[in-house]
Write a protein that holds these residues in place. Structure first.
Motif, mmCIF file in Angstrom:
data_model
loop_
_atom_site.group_PDB
_atom_site.id
_atom_site.type_symbol
_atom_site.label_atom_id
_atom_site.label_comp_id
_atom_site.label_asym_id
_atom_site.label_seq_id
_atom_site.Cartn_x
_atom_site.Cartn_y
_atom_site.Cartn_z
ATOM 1 N N GLN A 224 0.816 -1.213 0.000
ATOM 2 C CA GLN A 224 0.000 0.000 0.000
ATOM 3 C C GLN A 224 0.848 1.261 0.000
ATOM 4 O O GLN A 224 0.350 2.346 -0.276
ATOM 5 C CB GLN A 224 -0.951 0.004 1.203
ATOM 6 C CG GLN A 224 -0.323 0.351 2.538
ATOM 7 C CD GLN A 224 0.376 -0.826 3.194
ATOM 8 O OE1 GLN A 224 0.232 -1.959 2.736
ATOM 9 N NE2 GLN A 224 1.111 -0.589 4.265
ATOM 10 N N ALA A 256 0.101 8.917 1.575
ATOM 11 C CA ALA A 256 -0.274 9.571 0.318
ATOM 12 C C ALA A 256 0.349 10.957 0.229
ATOM 13 O O ALA A 256 0.723 11.411 -0.850
ATOM 14 C CB ALA A 256 -1.794 9.656 0.201
ATOM 15 N N TRP A 257 0.479 11.642 1.367
ATOM 16 C CA TRP A 257 1.082 12.981 1.389
ATOM 17 C C TRP A 257 2.522 12.953 0.885
ATOM 18 O O TRP A 257 3.057 13.960 0.438
ATOM 19 C CB TRP A 257 1.049 13.546 2.815
ATOM 20 C CG TRP A 257 1.714 12.666 3.819
ATOM 21 C CD1 TRP A 257 1.140 11.648 4.520
ATOM 22 C CD2 TRP A 257 3.086 12.682 4.221
ATOM 23 N NE1 TRP A 257 2.065 11.036 5.333
ATOM 24 C CE2 TRP A 257 3.269 11.648 5.173
ATOM 25 C CE3 TRP A 257 4.184 13.477 3.870
ATOM 26 C CZ2 TRP A 257 4.495 11.395 5.774
ATOM 27 C CZ3 TRP A 257 5.404 13.227 4.473
ATOM 28 C CH2 TRP A 257 5.559 12.202 5.411
ATOM 29 N N ASP A 261 0.682 5.575 -3.285
ATOM 30 C CA ASP A 261 -0.617 5.420 -3.950
ATOM 31 C C ASP A 261 -1.144 4.022 -3.657
ATOM 32 O O ASP A 261 -0.716 3.039 -4.270
ATOM 33 C CB ASP A 261 -0.473 5.632 -5.453
ATOM 34 C CG ASP A 261 -1.821 5.807 -6.140
ATOM 35 O OD1 ASP A 261 -2.826 5.345 -5.581
ATOM 36 O OD2 ASP A 261 -1.860 6.392 -7.235
ATOM 37 N N ARG A 263 -3.773 2.706 -4.483
ATOM 38 C CA ARG A 263 -4.583 2.107 -5.543
ATOM 39 C C ARG A 263 -3.869 0.946 -6.222
ATOM 40 O O ARG A 263 -4.514 0.070 -6.799
ATOM 41 C CB ARG A 263 -4.963 3.170 -6.573
ATOM 42 C CG ARG A 263 -5.992 4.180 -6.054
ATOM 43 C CD ARG A 263 -6.284 5.245 -7.063
ATOM 44 N NE ARG A 263 -5.082 6.044 -7.356
ATOM 45 C CZ ARG A 263 -5.080 7.063 -8.202
ATOM 46 N NH1 ARG A 263 -6.178 7.410 -8.847
ATOM 47 N NH2 ARG A 263 -3.965 7.753 -8.406
ATOM 48 N N GLY A 522 -9.849 17.807 2.815
ATOM 49 C CA GLY A 522 -10.584 17.071 1.794
ATOM 50 C C GLY A 522 -10.931 15.671 2.246
ATOM 51 O O GLY A 522 -10.379 15.154 3.230
ATOM 52 N N PRO A 523 -11.856 15.004 1.553
ATOM 53 C CA PRO A 523 -12.267 13.654 1.957
ATOM 54 C C PRO A 523 -11.126 12.645 1.935
ATOM 55 O O PRO A 523 -11.050 11.779 2.803
ATOM 56 C CB PRO A 523 -13.365 13.296 0.942
ATOM 57 C CG PRO A 523 -13.193 14.261 -0.200
ATOM 58 C CD PRO A 523 -12.623 15.494 0.396
ATOM 59 N N ASP A 524 -10.230 12.738 0.959
ATOM 60 C CA ASP A 524 -9.107 11.791 0.898
ATOM 61 C C ASP A 524 -8.151 12.004 2.065
ATOM 62 O O ASP A 524 -7.652 11.044 2.666
ATOM 63 C CB ASP A 524 -8.353 11.941 -0.428
ATOM 64 C CG ASP A 524 -9.166 11.460 -1.615
ATOM 65 O OD1 ASP A 524 -10.144 10.711 -1.401
ATOM 66 O OD2 ASP A 524 -8.833 11.845 -2.752
ATOM 67 N N GLU A 525 -7.892 13.284 2.388
ATOM 68 C CA GLU A 525 -6.983 13.577 3.499
ATOM 69 C C GLU A 525 -7.575 13.132 4.828
ATOM 70 O O GLU A 525 -6.880 12.572 5.682
ATOM 71 C CB GLU A 525 -6.680 15.076 3.535
ATOM 72 C CG GLU A 525 -5.884 15.575 2.337
ATOM 73 C CD GLU A 525 -5.824 17.083 2.301
ATOM 74 O OE1 GLU A 525 -6.865 17.725 2.555
ATOM 75 O OE2 GLU A 525 -4.749 17.624 2.016
ATOM 76 N N ALA A 527 -9.761 10.764 5.240
ATOM 77 C CA ALA A 527 -9.745 9.299 5.270
ATOM 78 C C ALA A 527 -8.366 8.785 5.671
ATOM 79 O O ALA A 527 -8.246 7.799 6.403
ATOM 80 C CB ALA A 527 -10.148 8.742 3.903
ATOM 81 N N GLU A 528 -7.316 9.459 5.212
ATOM 82 C CA GLU A 528 -5.972 9.044 5.584
ATOM 83 C C GLU A 528 -5.724 9.291 7.069
ATOM 84 O O GLU A 528 -5.062 8.488 7.739
ATOM 85 C CB GLU A 528 -4.923 9.768 4.745
ATOM 86 C CG GLU A 528 -3.509 9.362 5.083
ATOM 87 C CD GLU A 528 -2.526 9.577 3.945
ATOM 88 O OE1 GLU A 528 -1.390 9.984 4.231
ATOM 89 O OE2 GLU A 528 -2.883 9.328 2.787
ATOM 90 N N ARG A 531 -7.224 6.458 8.891
ATOM 91 C CA ARG A 531 -6.364 5.273 8.830
ATOM 92 C C ARG A 531 -5.175 5.416 9.778
ATOM 93 O O ARG A 531 -4.736 4.441 10.394
ATOM 94 C CB ARG A 531 -5.892 5.048 7.390
ATOM 95 C CG ARG A 531 -7.007 4.674 6.423
ATOM 96 C CD ARG A 531 -6.465 4.157 5.118
ATOM 97 N NE ARG A 531 -5.748 5.158 4.357
ATOM 98 C CZ ARG A 531 -6.300 5.974 3.458
ATOM 99 N NH1 ARG A 531 -7.603 5.901 3.212
ATOM 100 N NH2 ARG A 531 -5.567 6.847 2.799
#
Length: 682
Positions: A224, A256-257, A261, A263, A522-525, A527-528, A531
């Protein structure tokens, strides 16, 4: 080791992961599910069954520590030689050196420290910030990890929502100049190694074929965390029919920062069609009580298919506590650490986890005041941070009064804070004002912590001076290093804690603005950040203690804080039943002998006549509140809580916190309404 021995102590899912004939293979391994054991057993099993040759196995990971653990475990399985295990960068550097030696090419010099080079390339206007070089390097490394060239950086940074401390146009210019400077000096940095190795794999046919033959069986840990540059290199190394096994957990994707990635793991079939997947959800690390917290964190984020199943025995309920301020929180954690140590036990069995390096200072001080040995792990010590070192260089050059030193440090922190304006109007005397220091990122928080140390030094008495402050800091650093090894409590940032575990974990600073961090919008940040909290919770084996402070000091200013929304989710799900609350008077015993927690009365017929009016008012309030929030009534407050309030009639927040089922988050949300209801039925 025999094949039978390699499989005897595995559960069914682990055994399938070790023996599955399919390739490519994805192993989704939840926290504490034995991913490293499965990865090394799969390598050993394939070698033992003559399905792979040890000398043709390549095991890739992301840190030297992880690579060392892989080699150690493989050695214990009888594979002390043959298997190549290392980091992406380490393997690339070794293979490039071999190629250059074979072809008689003078290798370029490896640039291990790029700060001086990049700082020199910055325009004068950007050098005013003490962390401009650090910011520029971060962005250059992010761009190289994402395979973004200098001329495409500005647009890519805008799409990704990047907000560096240096203007993106300046970063693009410095990035281009840095690339040219390396070319002129014939040097490469660590990020170049991946690009150059990949280029030779693709452009040098003979070299590429030899490398693919040598590394025909590829295993990747922590998949990941792969970034586009690493993934592109991996694809160049694989054949058209790849023999590939990857292990990872999308719920532990926290980089991710930095360019990672997840994905590539989540959408594995897209990249490697026809591959198989095995999922591991049996957790052998944590108690059921801790896993209930971890699973609740995932469910609240909409993740329902990766719940961990406990295989440890029952343990104490996780606790949550609120404290008047950050000093009180640090002192309480220090007392809790000392109390949790069993006679003859090791201090190293406990850790204190924090979101930012700046939080380590008060915790170190509080632990040492109680003579508890401690150390900051993972290079996270405050005085080791680049932005703090830059700020200290500014302090050394200061010629004014020491009050000016404190003021300059606070101003530097405000310049670093996200969204901060440069004028002093931000320092509103109203504690509830949205001042800049309430929205700091890690770098600003570190400089603010340095400002706080300067303020503390000035309060010691006598005539504060710059040399005296630097000497005082040196003593502070020496005390930090004195506990660097041996038996000591670990103080670790959440990111640095990944991959580690302790019997007892104290998770500090669970406040809005820290967890999640304020610049995650943001939603991605967000979510991270969720986690990251999940990773922190799953570091604990036996005990988990959560805490937050109602006020936190930034520099010389106190700022009011609110509990993390993650705490509210846990509170609503009733997974923090064993809450440790702020000290306060216990509710007076009733005529029936006090508040019996086993009492299960659900109708007012069993409620004393003197309490019925308040009991009914509380039920009506609960019903309306639940309806407005679109949640079940018992999530707002269960019957036991309402009965306890009606009987005890709490008058203060401290007394409310003593009620069963009311944690800091609920008291923060509903406290005023509940106290008003009690007063109305006084």
């Amino acid at each position: 080791m025999t094949t039978a021995r390699l499989l005897t102590d595995l559960n069914d899912a682990q055994r399938v992961a070790v023996t599955a004939p399919e390739s490519p293979l994805r192993i989704l391994a939840g926290a504490g599910s034995g991913k490293t054991r499965v990865l090394t057993r799969r390598i050993a099993h394939r070698v033992a069954t003559d399905d792979a040759e040890a000398t043709h196995v390549l095991a890739l990971t992301f840190t030297r520590r992880a690579a060392g653990e892989l080699r150690q475990r493989l050695g214990a399985l009888g594979l002390r030689e043959g298997v190549t295990a290392g980091t992406f960068h380490g393997i690339a550097w070794a293979q490039l050196q071999g190629r250059w030696a074979d072809k008689g090419i003078r290798p370029p010099e490896l640039l291990t420290r790029k700060m001086s080079v990049v700082t020199r390339l910055l325009p004068r206007s950007a050098k005013a910030s003490p962390t401009s070089g650090f910011d520029a390097i971060n962005e250059i490394e992010w761009a190289m990890a994402r395979l973004i060239e200098p001329d495409a950086y500005v647009a890519a940074a805008r799409r990704a929502g990047r907000d560096p401390g240096v203007a993106t146009g300046v970063v693009a210019d410095v990035y281009a100049a840095y690339v040219e400077e390396k070319r002129k000096r014939r040097v490469v940095d660590f990020d170049d190694l991946l690009r150059v190795y990949r280029r030779h794999l693709l452009d040098d046919h003979e070299f590429g074929e030899v490398q693919r033959w040598r590394f025909r069986h590829v295993f990747v840990d922590e998949f990941q965390d792969v970034n586009p540059a690493q993934h592109a290199l991996l694809d160049a190394l694989l054949t058209d029919q790849p023999d590939l096994c990857v292990v990872g957990d999308p719920n532990q994707a926290i980089y991710a920062w930095n360019g990672a990635d997840a994905r590539y793991l989540v959408d594995f079939d897209r990249w490697y069609p026809g591959g198989a997947t095995v999922q591991l959800v049996d957790n052998y690390r944590s108690t059921p009580q801790i896993l209930r917290v971890a699973n609740t964190v995932l469910r609240a984020g909409g993740i329902t298919d990766a719940a961990l199943h406990a295989h440890q025995g029952e343990g104490p309920e996780p606790t949550v506590s609120s404290h008047a301020d950050d000093r009180a929180e640090a002192a309480a954690i220090a007392r809790s650490v000392r109390a949790a140590r069993q006679p003859g036990g090791r201090w190293a069995s406990q850790a204190v986890l924090v979101r930012t390096n700046a939080q380590t200072v008060l915790l170190e001080q509080a632990l040492r005041e109680l003579t508890v040995p401690c150390r900051v792990r993972g290079g996270g010590a405050l005085l080791d941070q680049p932005e703090v070192k830059d700020a200290l260089r500014t302090v050394q050059d200061h010629t004014g009064t020491f009050d000016g030193v404190v003021r300059d440090l606070e101003q530097a922190a405000r310049r670093l804070a996200r969204g901060a304006r440069a004028d002093d109007d931000l320092l509103d005397e109203d504690d509830d004002a949205p001042i800049a220091t309430e929205h700091t990122d890690d770098r600003a928080a570190s400089v603010e912590a340095l400002a706080r140390l300067a303020h503390d030094y000035a309060e010691l008495g006598g005539r504060p001076t710059v040399p005296g402050f630097l000497s005082w800091l040196a003593d502070f650093a020496q005390a930090d290093q004195s506990d660097g090894g041996g038996d000591a409590v670990d103080i670790v940032t959440l990111h640095a804690a990944k991959g580690l575990e302790w019997p007892v974990v104290h998770l500090a600073g669970l406040e809005e603005g820290l967890v999640p961090i304020s610049h995650a919008t943001g939603p991605d940040e967000l979510a991270e950040e969720r986690r990251l909290f999940y990773v922190a919770v799953t570091r604990a084996r036996s005990e988990l203690h959560l805490s937050w402070a109602e006020k936190r000091t930034f520099g010389s200013r106190e700022v009011r804080r609110r509990p993390s929304p993650f705490l509210s989710e846990l509170d609503a799900a009733n997974v923090l039943a064993g809450e440790a609350r702020r000290a306060g008077p216990r509710p007076a015993a009733t005529a029936k002998g006090g508040l019996a927690p086993e009492r299960r009365t659900r109708t007012n017929t069993d409620v004393p006549a003197t309490d019925r009016a308040l009991f009914e008012a509380l039920r009506t309030w609960r019903s309306g509140t639940a309806k407005s929030a679109r949640m079940p009534a018992h999530v707002v407050a269960n019957d036991q809580t309402i009965l306890a309030i009606a009987a005890a009639r709490p008058r203060t927040e401290a007394e409310l916190l003593a009620m069963p089922g009311l944690g800091p988050a609920k008291v923060h949300r509903y406290g005023d309404e509940l106290l008003q209801l009690v007063a109305d039925h006084g």
